[in-house]
Design a protein around this motif. Sequence first.
Motif, PDB file in Angstrom:
ATOM      1  N   UNK A 192       0.825  -1.199   0.000  1.00 58.76           N
ATOM      2  CA  UNK A 192       0.000   0.000   0.000  1.00 58.76           C
ATOM      3  C   UNK A 192       0.856   1.244   0.000  1.00 58.76           C
ATOM      4  N   UNK A 193       1.894   1.284   0.851  1.00 57.17           N
ATOM      5  CA  UNK A 193       2.753   2.452   0.907  1.00 57.17           C
ATOM      6  C   UNK A 193       3.493   2.681  -0.401  1.00 57.17           C
ATOM      7  N   UNK A 194       3.903   1.605  -1.036  1.00 59.76           N
ATOM      8  CA  UNK A 194       4.625   1.738  -2.294  1.00 59.76           C
ATOM      9  C   UNK A 194       3.749   2.421  -3.333  1.00 59.76           C
ATOM     10  N   UNK A 244       4.160   6.141  -5.276  1.00 67.32           N
ATOM     11  CA  UNK A 244       4.074   6.295  -6.729  1.00 67.32           C
ATOM     12  C   UNK A 244       3.112   7.415  -7.079  1.00 67.32           C
ATOM     13  N   UNK A 245       2.032   7.481  -6.339  1.00 67.25           N
ATOM     14  CA  UNK A 245       1.060   8.529  -6.619  1.00 67.25           C
ATOM     15  C   UNK A 245       1.617   9.892  -6.254  1.00 67.25           C
ATOM     16  N   UNK A 267       2.644   7.783   4.631  1.00 71.90           N
ATOM     17  CA  UNK A 267       3.898   7.872   5.378  1.00 71.90           C
ATOM     18  C   UNK A 267       5.042   8.067   4.391  1.00 71.90           C
ATOM     19  N   UNK A 268       5.701   9.206   4.474  1.00 70.03           N
ATOM     20  CA  UNK A 268       6.855   9.489   3.613  1.00 70.03           C
ATOM     21  C   UNK A 268       8.066   9.722   4.514  1.00 70.03           C
ATOM     22  N   UNK A 269       8.830   8.625   4.762  1.00 70.38           N
ATOM     23  CA  UNK A 269      10.050   8.702   5.579  1.00 70.38           C
ATOM     24  C   UNK A 269       9.771   9.282   6.959  1.00 70.38           C
ATOM     25  N   UNK A 303       0.361  16.159   8.557  1.00 75.21           N
ATOM     26  CA  UNK A 303      -0.369  15.944   9.809  1.00 75.21           C
ATOM     27  C   UNK A 303       0.537  15.276  10.831  1.00 75.21           C
ATOM     28  N   UNK A 304       0.144  15.422  12.107  1.00 77.11           N
ATOM     29  CA  UNK A 304       0.789  14.702  13.200  1.00 77.11           C
ATOM     30  C   UNK A 304      -0.187  13.631  13.669  1.00 77.11           C
TER      31      UNK A 304
END
Length: 341
Positions: A1-3, A7-8, A295-297, A316-317
Amino acid sequence: MKKNCFRKINMLCTAAVMIGSLSGCGGPSEDPLVEAIEPTYIIADAETIEVQRGNIKPIYDSRLELLNYDKKSYRYSQAQYTELVQNYKLEVDKVNVKVGQRVNPGDIMVTFHSEVLDKEIEDNQEKITEAGLEIEHLQRLRNIDPETDYSEDIAKLNRDINACKMHISDIQSSYDKMNLVATDSGTVSFVNSIVTNGYVVPDKDLINVVSDDGYYVVDESDIYDFKPGQTFTAETGTSTCEVEVAEPPEGAMSGKVYFKPKAAEGQLLDKTLYLKFELPELNDVVYVNKYAVVDKDGTYFVYILGDQGLFSVEEVKIGESVENDIIIKEGLEGGEIVQVF
């Protein structure tokens, strides 16, 4: 899902550049009358969901890992099996352990017997008996005829007796090598039905023993403060187990919570336990489906649907998870429509 989400993101960034290129002649620094354009994106056929605001009960959900878990397998190699069977006609005598039983180094778990070795022991014991009777006979003759010296004959017979005893001792040592002896402390986790039925198969586990430090550990949590003495019910996947929060032992790892299983002595422990329980209700909080958060890093984003079907990116937090929802501490107010990935 994260991958897929990443990509999006890349695709959307490309769209942002295109939109920026079509927005006018130059950026804000070139024309102070032109306002800075917020990055917005058009996403076809996007699935969306509304951000919620209200009361919710967080759930603590984590895995407890048995500290220093180790499994020792006891078996005979093909070479060992061939030697024992061909040379000694090895057969299972007795299985002394069962699953759940505690063993210590030196405990004999399986004993074997050998007709070949048994016959050798029997022959040597007979020789010892015969030599002893012969010595008694010579001693009686010496009493009858003190002039005749039987000392050399008696000495030879004693040497024969000692030799037979040494041979028997060597045979017993061979038996000790054949027996399955525990080399580590632990709990028997497996007894092969093959060996309980009196057979041995080379290169197959006959007995397994698991050992551990007696503690389950999990990372400290920022959503629940564990206190020594608290008890919880953990799951093994097929059953449940009571665990108690323990004082950290000497040499404990920092950032870990230690649990002691409240199991019966010798009860077999699973390598992993699953601890899950409800936390106190949180009032007036913002939350959204976890698949709406990218989640980006380690930095988290959502895509908010705005006017005219355009999406904007908002950092967001995040806070605690509640099943499929995740609490938003900062960045959303509730009521926003966001994309679900």
